[in-house]
Structure formats: structure tokens, C-alpha cells
Write an enzyme that holds these catalytic residues in place. Structure first.
Site, PDB file in Angstrom:
ATOM      1  N   TYR A   1       4.402  -7.283   4.996  1.00 34.30           N
ATOM      2  CA  TYR A   1       5.614  -6.464   5.017  1.00 34.30           C
ATOM      3  C   TYR A   1       5.270  -5.004   5.237  1.00 34.30           C
ATOM      4  O   TYR A   1       4.106  -4.601   5.137  1.00 34.30           O
ATOM      5  CB  TYR A   1       6.431  -6.639   3.727  1.00 34.30           C
ATOM      6  CG  TYR A   1       5.928  -5.847   2.527  1.00 34.30           C
ATOM      7  CD1 TYR A   1       4.779  -6.215   1.839  1.00 34.30           C
ATOM      8  CD2 TYR A   1       6.606  -4.705   2.096  1.00 34.30           C
ATOM      9  CE1 TYR A   1       4.329  -5.478   0.755  1.00 34.30           C
ATOM     10  CE2 TYR A   1       6.159  -3.968   1.004  1.00 34.30           C
ATOM     11  CZ  TYR A   1       5.026  -4.354   0.338  1.00 34.30           C
ATOM     12  OH  TYR A   1       4.571  -3.630  -0.728  1.00 34.30           O
TER      13      TYR A   1
ATOM     14  N   LYS B   1      -1.088  -5.406   3.228  1.00 37.95           N
ATOM     15  CA  LYS B   1       0.261  -5.229   2.693  1.00 37.95           C
ATOM     16  C   LYS B   1       0.975  -6.577   2.743  1.00 37.95           C
ATOM     17  O   LYS B   1       1.765  -6.854   3.653  1.00 37.95           O
ATOM     18  CB  LYS B   1       1.007  -4.146   3.479  1.00 37.95           C
ATOM     19  CG  LYS B   1       2.158  -3.551   2.662  1.00 37.95           C
ATOM     20  CD  LYS B   1       2.589  -2.220   3.226  1.00 37.95           C
ATOM     21  CE  LYS B   1       3.798  -1.644   2.521  1.00 37.95           C
ATOM     22  NZ  LYS B   1       3.599  -1.268   1.129  1.00 37.95           N
TER      23      LYS B   1
ATOM     24  N   GLU C   1      -5.303   2.920  -7.370  1.00 43.05           N
ATOM     25  CA  GLU C   1      -4.008   3.424  -6.886  1.00 43.05           C
ATOM     26  C   GLU C   1      -2.973   3.149  -7.960  1.00 43.05           C
ATOM     27  O   GLU C   1      -3.319   2.854  -9.103  1.00 43.05           O
ATOM     28  CB  GLU C   1      -3.649   2.759  -5.549  1.00 43.05           C
ATOM     29  CG  GLU C   1      -3.551   1.249  -5.633  1.00 43.05           C
ATOM     30  CD  GLU C   1      -3.177   0.581  -4.303  1.00 43.05           C
ATOM     31  OE1 GLU C   1      -2.623   1.259  -3.422  1.00 43.05           O
ATOM     32  OE2 GLU C   1      -3.428  -0.629  -4.192  1.00 43.05           O
TER      33      GLU C   1
ATOM     34  N   LEU D   1      -4.318   0.037  -1.027  1.00 45.59           N
ATOM     35  CA  LEU D   1      -3.564   0.043   0.223  1.00 45.59           C
ATOM     36  C   LEU D   1      -3.800   1.367   0.943  1.00 45.59           C
ATOM     37  O   LEU D   1      -3.671   2.433   0.330  1.00 45.59           O
ATOM     38  CB  LEU D   1      -2.070  -0.120  -0.069  1.00 45.59           C
ATOM     39  CG  LEU D   1      -1.259  -0.330   1.205  1.00 45.59           C
ATOM     40  CD1 LEU D   1      -1.383  -1.782   1.663  1.00 45.59           C
ATOM     41  CD2 LEU D   1       0.188   0.037   1.003  1.00 45.59           C
TER      42      LEU D   1
HETATM   43  N1  PDD Z   1       4.742   0.575  -1.464  1.00 43.25           N
HETATM   44  N2  PDD Z   1      -0.114   1.330  -2.709  1.00 43.25           N
HETATM   45  C1  PDD Z   1       0.720   0.313  -2.960  1.00 43.25           C
HETATM   46  C2  PDD Z   1       0.236  -0.823  -3.803  1.00 43.25           C
HETATM   47  C3  PDD Z   1       2.017   0.308  -2.409  1.00 43.25           C
HETATM   48  O1  PDD Z   1       2.843  -0.726  -2.643  1.00 43.25           O
HETATM   49  C4  PDD Z   1       2.433   1.418  -1.628  1.00 43.25           C
HETATM   50  C5  PDD Z   1       3.806   1.493  -1.008  1.00 43.25           C
HETATM   51  C6  PDD Z   1       1.529   2.474  -1.401  1.00 43.25           C
HETATM   52  C7  PDD Z   1       1.881   3.663  -0.548  1.00 43.25           C
HETATM   53  O2  PDD Z   1       1.867   3.338   0.815  1.00 43.25           O
HETATM   54  P1  PDD Z   1       2.791   4.099   1.870  1.00 43.25           P
HETATM   55  O3  PDD Z   1       2.506   5.546   1.711  1.00 43.25           O
HETATM   56  O4  PDD Z   1       2.362   3.557   3.164  1.00 43.25           O
HETATM   57  O5  PDD Z   1       4.237   3.773   1.522  1.00 43.25           O
HETATM   58  C8  PDD Z   1       0.255   2.397  -1.956  1.00 43.25           C
HETATM   59  C9  PDD Z   1       6.006   0.418  -0.787  1.00 43.25           C
HETATM   60  C10 PDD Z   1       6.785   1.677  -0.612  1.00 43.25           C
HETATM   61  C11 PDD Z   1       6.776  -0.703  -1.450  1.00 43.25           C
HETATM   62  O6  PDD Z   1       6.155  -1.727  -1.699  1.00 43.25           O
HETATM   63  O7  PDD Z   1       7.983  -0.562  -1.676  1.00 43.25           O
END
Ligand code: PDD
Length: 285
Positions: free
Chosen positions: A32, A147, A179, A203
Site C-alpha cells: 500500500y 510497505k 522508527e 520504512l
Molecule cells: N505511514 N514508518 C512507518 C511504519 C509508516 O507507517 C509510515 C507512514 C512512515 C512514514 O512514511 P512516509 O513519510 O512515506 O509517509 C514511516 C502511513 C502514513 C500510514 O500507514 O498511514
């Protein structure tokens, strides 16, 4: 009305149906992305779609669309909703099978689903006061760089924060920061911005990349390196970053103030740089 895209069709979200034999449902077998949209323009779309492509390749699911194909569907989903700022969710699963079987179907038919919701900016109060976080051991698997929709560990870890009235759970593995449950984490110490290096343990955030680009562009000292737990606990500032939360200061960790317990100057500066960068990108600059 909320319109979604499911396997080639646009339809009301509450009328969309998938098979209970979908491997996304049975196994969390899918990839996703969450893409922020500002003033009706997707932000860093190519980067999100490149990360999707990497996740799908690792999952051995054929990417159903190329960049142009995805861009057209995202544009259509955005056009069908009233909000200028949106959060587009996109998911590809390995699709349904005739029987429940861990091994892949011989001729998979991936399920493609997109939806959008209003992207609500961080409140003035959150930006002024920051948010509280807790910490927990990172017990997720060793492919956190992908992801995937298999987010049960992230959900359990996030709920620990919610149970304590906090916004996020910071994760430590073997004594080092990885993270947050749904965000990347930055640390400021002695005027230097620190970020954990990309690896299979976190991630690779799209927002993380933007923050490091902005630090470089504006000459802010920064280091990408392993960050031991004690450096997090004695940080001057902590921030969480994600596509929906942008750059948000964490001012309490495990019931103790972070630095002064107020939003720090470098976080404020980064927030301002981020907003200015968004504005120029959205004007097509
Ligand atoms: N989540 N780490 C994790 C585990 C995440 O789920 C996310 C983002 C990030 C940040 O990644 P990015 O900057 O590309 O959004 C880091 C999304 C927003 C979600 O699952 O809703």
C-alpha cells in the site's frame, strides 16, 4: 459521497465488495501507499509509486500499472472528492484464490483499491505544544522497509500509545531507534539533526527524504547514523514525520519532557521550510 476505485471501477465506498478469499484479507498479502494531496496536487507522487514498485517486486506481485496508469487513477480519485487537501490510500493485494493456501495462486489476479479522505492538517495546538509519545521494543519482522498491509504489529504498538493518551510509539531494536509505529523519527542534539539510516528495519519514508533534503538545502547540520536509546531519551528535540502528519514535534516521551518540554527552534524551522517547500511544489515550481 466517498468514491473509491476497485478493479477498474469507480463506485461508492460503502458499495465496494471484495471476496473473503482475497489474500489481502486472509494473509495481509498486499502492498500500500498513502499519498498526500495539497491543493489537488499529489505530493511526491513519483516517489510514492517508486516505493510501491519496490514493495510489489519484493512481494512478487506484478505491478498492475505504470507511472502514467497510476497517475491517471490517482487524478480521477482526487477529482471525485470535494477537498483541496486529501490523503489518497492505494492498495494492491495478490487477489483471491479458490482455496486458502499459503503458497501463491498459479495465476494471481491482483486486487487494486484506492480511496481518498480529507487530509486534515495538524492542529495549531499540536504544532504549538507538540505531542506525547511512549516507547516500546520493536518486535516487528525484518522487512520493515516494505510497505505491506500486514500491519498487525504496528497496530498493536500504536494502540499502546493510544491507551496512554499518546500520539505515537517510538520503537527501539537492540538498543537503537528504528522508527515510530506509523512514522519516522528524527532527533536533534546540540544543534545537529540525527536520522537513523535506511535499512530493512525501517520504512524509507518519503517525508524522511524531504526533511533530509531540506536540511541539506538550508545548511542545517545533520547526520544519518545509528541512534542509541540514551541519545533519544536525552535529545533536545524529537520529531515524527509522515505523509499525513508532516513534521510534528514530540515534546514528551514516556511521561518525561523532551528537552525543555516545548517545541524546539529547529523543529519550528523545519516545519516552516516544509510548508514553504510544499507551496512551491504545489505551484509547480
Ligand atoms: N505511514 N514508518 C512507518 C511504519 C509508516 O507507517 C509510515 C507512514 C512512515 C512514514 O512514511 P512516509 O513519510 O512515506 O509517509 C514511516 C502511513 C502514513 C500510514 O500507514 O498511514
Amino acid at each position: 459521497m466517498n468514491i473509491c476505485y476497485l478493479n477498474g471501477q469507480y463506485l461508492p465506498r460503502d458499495e465496494a465488495r471484495i471476496s473473503p478469499m482475497d489474500r489481502g484479507f486472509l494473509f495481509g498479502d498486499g502492498a500500500y501507499e498513502v499519498i498526500p494531496v495539497y491543493s489537488r496536487r499529489p505530493f511526491r507522487l513519483a516517489e510514492h509509486l517508486a516505493r510501491l514498485d519496490r514493495t510489489l517486486a519484493a512481494l512478487r506481485i506484478a505491478n498492475p500499472y505504470d507511472l502514467a496508469g497510476w497517475s491517471a487513477i490517482v487524478a480521477e480519485i482526487v477529482a471525485r472528492h470535494p477537498w483541496a487537501d486529501q490523503s489518497v490510500y492505494l492498495q494492491v493485494t495478490r487477489g483471491p484464490d479458490a482455496k486458502r493456501n499459503h503458497a501463491f495462486p498459479a495465476a494471481p489476479q491482483p486486487t487494486v483499491f484506492l480511496m481518498s479522505d480529507e487530509l486534515v492538517a495538524n492542529s495549531a495546538d499540536q504544532l504549538a505544544e507538540g505531542v506525547a509519545a511512549i516507547s516500546a521494543p520493536d518486535y516487528r519482522w525484518l522487512r520493515c522497509d516494505l510497505k505491506t498491509t500486514a500491519l498487525l504489529a504496528n497496530c498493536l504498538l500504536r494502540q499502546l500509545a493510544v491507551d496512554k493518551g499518546c500520539a505515537e510509539t517510538l520503537l527501539f531494536r537492540d538498543g537503537y531507534l528504528t522508527e515510530g509505529s506509523a512514522s519516522n523519527i528524527f532527533v536533534v542534539r546540540g544543534g545537529v539533526l540525527l536520522a537513523p539510516p535506511k535499512s530493512h528495519l525501517m520504512l524509507p519514508g518519503i517525508t524522511y527524504d524531504v526533511v533530509l533534503e531540506l536540511a541539506a538545502r538550508h545548511g542545517l547540520s545533520h547526520e544519518v547514523r545509528e541512534i542509541p536509546e540514551d541519545e533519544v531519551r536525552s535529545a533536545d528535540e524529537l520529531w515524527l514525520t509522515s505523509s499525513t502528519k508532516e513534521v510534528l514535534p514530540i515534546t514528551r516521551l514516556d511521561d518525561r519532557p523532551v528537552g525543555t518540554g516545548r517545541c524546539g527552534p529547529i523543529g519550528r524551522q523545519m516545519h516552516a521550510w516544509y510548508q514553504a517547500f510544499k507551496d512551491t511544489e504545489m505551484r509547480g515550481g
